[in-house]
Structure formats: C-alpha cells, structure tokens
Design a protein around this motif. Sequence first.
Motif, PDB file in Angstrom:
ATOM      1  N   LYS A 179       0.817  -1.213   0.000  1.00  0.00           N
ATOM      2  CA  LYS A 179       0.000   0.000   0.000  1.00  0.00           C
ATOM      3  C   LYS A 179       0.852   1.266   0.000  1.00  0.00           C
ATOM      4  N   ASP A 180       2.097   1.181   0.464  1.00  0.00           N
ATOM      5  CA  ASP A 180       2.979   2.351   0.389  1.00  0.00           C
ATOM      6  C   ASP A 180       3.228   2.756  -1.057  1.00  0.00           C
ATOM      7  N   VAL A 181       3.333   1.765  -1.920  1.00  0.00           N
ATOM      8  CA  VAL A 181       3.509   2.061  -3.346  1.00  0.00           C
ATOM      9  C   VAL A 181       2.257   2.736  -3.877  1.00  0.00           C
ATOM     10  N   SER A 182       1.110   2.169  -3.547  1.00  0.00           N
ATOM     11  CA  SER A 182      -0.161   2.735  -4.001  1.00  0.00           C
ATOM     12  C   SER A 182      -0.331   4.167  -3.518  1.00  0.00           C
ATOM     13  N   LYS A 183      -0.060   4.414  -2.243  1.00  0.00           N
ATOM     14  CA  LYS A 183      -0.241   5.752  -1.682  1.00  0.00           C
ATOM     15  C   LYS A 183       0.720   6.758  -2.304  1.00  0.00           C
ATOM     16  N   THR A 184       1.948   6.316  -2.559  1.00  0.00           N
ATOM     17  CA  THR A 184       2.928   7.221  -3.156  1.00  0.00           C
ATOM     18  C   THR A 184       2.548   7.580  -4.584  1.00  0.00           C
ATOM     19  N   VAL A 185       2.114   6.589  -5.337  1.00  0.00           N
ATOM     20  CA  VAL A 185       1.701   6.851  -6.722  1.00  0.00           C
ATOM     21  C   VAL A 185       0.487   7.766  -6.747  1.00  0.00           C
ATOM     22  N   LYS A 186      -0.451   7.537  -5.848  1.00  0.00           N
ATOM     23  CA  LYS A 186      -1.639   8.411  -5.780  1.00  0.00           C
ATOM     24  C   LYS A 186      -1.220   9.841  -5.456  1.00  0.00           C
ATOM     25  N   PHE A 187      -0.322  10.011  -4.510  1.00  0.00           N
ATOM     26  CA  PHE A 187       0.178  11.339  -4.165  1.00  0.00           C
ATOM     27  C   PHE A 187       0.834  11.993  -5.384  1.00  0.00           C
ATOM     28  N   ALA A 188       1.693  11.248  -6.061  1.00  0.00           N
ATOM     29  CA  ALA A 188       2.390  11.793  -7.235  1.00  0.00           C
ATOM     30  C   ALA A 188       1.407  12.130  -8.348  1.00  0.00           C
ATOM     31  N   PHE A 189       0.382  11.301  -8.509  1.00  0.00           N
ATOM     32  CA  PHE A 189      -0.631  11.545  -9.536  1.00  0.00           C
ATOM     33  C   PHE A 189      -1.387  12.840  -9.227  1.00  0.00           C
ATOM     34  N   ASP A 190      -1.781  12.998  -7.978  1.00  0.00           N
ATOM     35  CA  ASP A 190      -2.568  14.173  -7.594  1.00  0.00           C
ATOM     36  C   ASP A 190      -1.779  15.466  -7.736  1.00  0.00           C
ATOM     37  N   TYR A 191      -0.469  15.405  -7.517  1.00  0.00           N
ATOM     38  CA  TYR A 191       0.353  16.616  -7.554  1.00  0.00           C
ATOM     39  C   TYR A 191       1.238  16.695  -8.789  1.00  0.00           C
ATOM     40  N   ASN A 192       0.989  15.828  -9.739  1.00  0.00           N
ATOM     41  CA  ASN A 192       1.689  15.883 -11.031  1.00  0.00           C
ATOM     42  C   ASN A 192       3.201  15.795 -10.864  1.00  0.00           C
ATOM     43  N   ILE A 193       3.639  14.827 -10.040  1.00  0.00           N
ATOM     44  CA  ILE A 193       5.059  14.622  -9.765  1.00  0.00           C
ATOM     45  C   ILE A 193       5.523  13.340 -10.466  1.00  0.00           C
ATOM     46  N   PRO A 194       6.619  13.373 -11.184  1.00  0.00           N
ATOM     47  CA  PRO A 194       7.127  12.157 -11.830  1.00  0.00           C
ATOM     48  C   PRO A 194       7.501  11.083 -10.807  1.00  0.00           C
ATOM     49  N   ILE A 195       7.337   9.818 -11.180  1.00  0.00           N
ATOM     50  CA  ILE A 195       7.692   8.691 -10.322  1.00  0.00           C
ATOM     51  C   ILE A 195       8.461   7.656 -11.121  1.00  0.00           C
ATOM     52  N   LEU A 196       9.285   6.900 -10.404  1.00  0.00           N
ATOM     53  CA  LEU A 196      10.040   5.814 -11.012  1.00  0.00           C
ATOM     54  C   LEU A 196      10.212   4.717  -9.969  1.00  0.00           C
ATOM     55  N   ALA A 197       9.698   3.529 -10.253  1.00  0.00           N
ATOM     56  CA  ALA A 197       9.863   2.411  -9.326  1.00  0.00           C
ATOM     57  C   ALA A 197      11.197   1.731  -9.587  1.00  0.00           C
ATOM     58  N   TYR A 198      11.775   1.190  -8.505  1.00  0.00           N
ATOM     59  CA  TYR A 198      13.158   0.708  -8.569  1.00  0.00           C
ATOM     60  C   TYR A 198      13.294  -0.508  -7.664  1.00  0.00           C
ATOM     61  N   ASN A 199      13.623  -1.662  -8.261  1.00  0.00           N
ATOM     62  CA  ASN A 199      13.922  -2.819  -7.409  1.00  0.00           C
ATOM     63  C   ASN A 199      15.164  -3.546  -7.890  1.00  0.00           C
ATOM     64  N   GLY A 200      15.990  -2.818  -8.593  1.00  0.00           N
ATOM     65  CA  GLY A 200      17.263  -3.306  -9.084  1.00  0.00           C
ATOM     66  C   GLY A 200      17.986  -2.097  -9.636  1.00  0.00           C
ATOM     67  N   HIS A 201      18.987  -2.310 -10.442  1.00  0.00           N
ATOM     68  CA  HIS A 201      19.706  -1.133 -10.937  1.00  0.00           C
ATOM     69  C   HIS A 201      20.366  -1.401 -12.278  1.00  0.00           C
ATOM     70  N   HIS A 202      19.843  -2.365 -13.042  1.00  0.00           N
ATOM     71  CA  HIS A 202      20.525  -2.760 -14.268  1.00  0.00           C
ATOM     72  C   HIS A 202      19.899  -2.217 -15.555  1.00  0.00           C
ATOM     73  N   GLY A 203      18.804  -1.499 -15.443  1.00  0.00           N
ATOM     74  CA  GLY A 203      18.224  -0.924 -16.657  1.00  0.00           C
ATOM     75  C   GLY A 203      19.138   0.128 -17.251  1.00  0.00           C
TER      76      GLY A 203
END
Length: 511
Positions: free
Chosen positions: A90-114
């Motif tokens: 739910k932390d992911v969900s809440k953060t994305v909702k916050f970013a969506f509401d305030y028009n803030i870019p987001i990037l999820a990260y669970n590694g570092h090889h991209g």
Amino acid sequence: MQTHGVATCVGIAWAVLLAVPIVSCSPASLSDNSTRTPAKGIDVGKLARFLSPTAKILFPGSTDFTAYTARWSNLEPPTPSIVVVAGIEKDVSKTVKFAFDYNIPILAYNGHHGTHTTLGKMDYGIEIYLPQLNTITIAKDMTSVTVGGGVNVKTLIDTLWEAGKQAVTGWCECVSFLGPALGGGHGWLQGHHGLISDQFLSMNVVLANGDLKTIDAHSDMWWGMRGAGHNLGIVTSVTTKIYDIVSPNWAIETIIFSGDKLKAVYEAANKDLLQNGTQSSDIHNWSYWQNDASLDPNNPVIIMFVVQEGVDVVDPRYTTPFHDIGPLMITPQSGTYKDLAAWTGIAKESPPCQDFGLNNPRFPIYLNEYNTTAMQKAWDIYAPAISGENNPYSLSIFMWEDYATAGVRARGVKSTAFAFRQDLILAAPLIIYAPNKARDLAVEQLGNKLRELVQEGTGRGSELHAYVNYAYGTEGPEAWYGYEPWRQNRLRTLKKKYDPKGKFSFYGPIA
C-alpha cells in the motif's frame, strides 16, 4: 531490473534541491515537520502521513539515498529528488496516488541494471524503492509461489531450491525477479516452460492513479503486462508457477578461442547446437567476445560456454566439434543449477553485479542463426575498438546468448506483448567505459554500427528485433514490442486506458 517511470511533465518548473542535513526519517517524524522538503513542489510531510510505519523517505546527501539511487550504468541515469522506501504494497499505491494528484514524476526501482537512455529524462520526482517488499510464499499445494516486488533472482532461487522447487527466473543473481519478466524474461529453464512472464498466474499492480489492482488472465491488461509491463503499472507482487527439480545436476564446458577461429566456431554452433531451430531443451550456449591479455594481449578472445542440464559432463557430441577447431583452453565443470551464475560470470559476487560507476550501454538484437560473414565484419570493427594498451573500452563484452527456446516458441505468437518468440539468439555489444561526455556519442555510434553489421546478416532489412530489457533507449516501440500494426494498436489502447497521462513512460515507452 524492474524500472517503471513517468514521462517528464512539460511546463513544470523543476525544483532545485535544498541542502538539508537529513539522513533518513520515519514518516511519523516527517509528518511532524512538513517544511523539511528536499525539493520544491513535493510536500514530504503530507506524503509521509499516507505511509506505513515501516516506510522511509530518504533525502539527497544521506548514505541510504546514495545507495538506493545508484545505477549499474551511469549513462543517462534518472535523478530523483527523494526516495520512498516502501514497507508494504500500500505504500507504493499511496505514493503513486500522491504523485498523480500533484503531477510529480515517479520511477519504481527494485534493481539497478536498466540501461535505457530514456531513464535520464527523469530529472525530478520520486523514486519508489521496492526491495523491502521481499516476501516469498509457497502455496500449500506446492504448484505456485507468491513473490514480492522487491525480491531478486538469487533469493528466489535459493528459497525455492530448499523446498525442492524451481521457477523460471532470470539468470543474473543480482537482478530483480520481476524486472526482466515485465519485458518477457529469459532464463535457463525457458526451453521447458517458456518465458518468465509465461508462468504468471496473477499479479498485484499499482495503476497510474494509485489504485492497487489484482489482475489475472481475465483482465485486458494481462496481455500487455507480460512483455510491455513497465508501461502500465508497478507490480508489487506476483503469483507464478513453480516446478519440481527434475535435474539438479548441470555441467558446463568453457572453451576459449582466438579470434581467427570465429567462422569455424559459429558454423559449428549453427550445426551442432542450434540445429536449424531444433536445439535440445537441455542445452544452452553462450559466448562472449572480450579481452584476456593472458591468452591474447592484442585482441579479444571468444569465450564459448556449452551448458547442459541433467549431466555431470557435457555430452561430447556437443563439445567435440569445438575441440576439433583448436581452442586455446578448455575448462569442464560440474555441479548444480545454483552454480550456473558463477560459471558464466553473473553471480552476486561477479564483476557484472558490482557498481563500479561505469557506463554500460547495450545494443541488443535477436537472431535466428549465426551469420558468420556478418559477425566477421562486426569483429573486424569491434576488436580494434576495444583492444590495445590503455584503451578506454577495454572492459567491453560482445554477448551472444543462445538459450533453449522450445518452450518459448511453443506459446502462441499473439499470446503476450512479447513479440519475438520465434527468434533463437540474443546478441548485444556491451560497451563499458568510464563516464565521459566526450565519448558518449562515439560509443553510441560504435554500438549501433556493430548492431547494424549483425542486422545485415538477418535478412530482415531494417526490421530490428531488440530485447527491451537490454535496450539502449533509441530503438523505438516497434523494435521493442513488434512491428505488426495490431500489436502497436493494442498497446496504445491499453496505455490510453490505464495510463492516459503517461506516468509510466521512462522505460521502453510505448509511444
């Protein structure tokens, strides 16, 4: 790795980071002091109030922030303003909702090889760090496992192995389980079962508006998530098929050749391993072109791996043709499935899994055979480009990955968004060098030239088939997701429905 992103928002005045001496704070302490924001436009205090007690918000200048934003490749990396370390889904969900509401870019990260250069378009916003979502729960009937969005390959392999089980996973131990899967996902067991994403039974996905949704084969989103999933949501957990360990024992022969043997080596690989697309599901063949001064101080060598499942010694019918060519060195090894990563140089302790601060762009291309004429042309450019004393590209590797593919090709070509099921070989020059803006263009030109030469041997004209998880970033949606108009139309329709504002568009964007 699993990287999700958002398009850079046009018209936003990007904030300048404030030099605040904050290491890391719990959400509770942040909510008591909402003025301590590391970037204008992000109300960290308000965000913190939405998060669980196990979540953290990290600011630039802290040790954890530096560690959690490090990249394997430093060519065009993203530069987030803050990091939210998710404690629960739910932390992911809440953060994305916050970013969506305030028009803030987001990037999820669970590694570092991209390594997509498009990641560098994120020059402001919130990174959502997933590795605390590390639960692994095997079903009571032992036919499936539910895997948290932050679990890496080695952890999953080891956990399942102790239970007498296996799953189709990626091959590099330090990479996340889910990241490669969202682009299809190759692995040692794919000859039997198909791609990583072919095994999925259900997944929890955070949509662009912050909704947390469980989807399965009944969802129209299901097709797109398995091959182009980075564009549609953040996967916080997935349930995937697992299998009994049928063959615990594996063997490998590492056979090294000088460059003058190139045509003979790959003609043998075509005839005795690929076998016109009828390669056995228990055989895999990789090769690397790389420098080894102890064997040839002036030119790269060809390192050939012949890997076989269910044996203690690789069957001579696969290796004798290579022995007859006259290699520089032959090294046989035997062990279990868990030894494969170390044998092929991709274990957690191996150099490719370390963050050396280098640039590591790749230029992938799928093939159906080894065209030795085209490969020789590529070698003639590659060898002098990376060889020689004090060469800035001396650590580079030209990778040629020939997994068993019967299980991949057995699935319908329209079954998922992964488009290149009928291709047999994945090749990619990996040009490794210290960050240097003056060299970036030259490296891009070199990588593209090498790929173009290999492309000439495919007979496809300008139709490039590029594995999205290895992509440089400029190949484009057709090269990543297929050229058929129906594919592109279906992906665009899903994008418009589930991410109309383009919040997930930093990694292999559909449009």
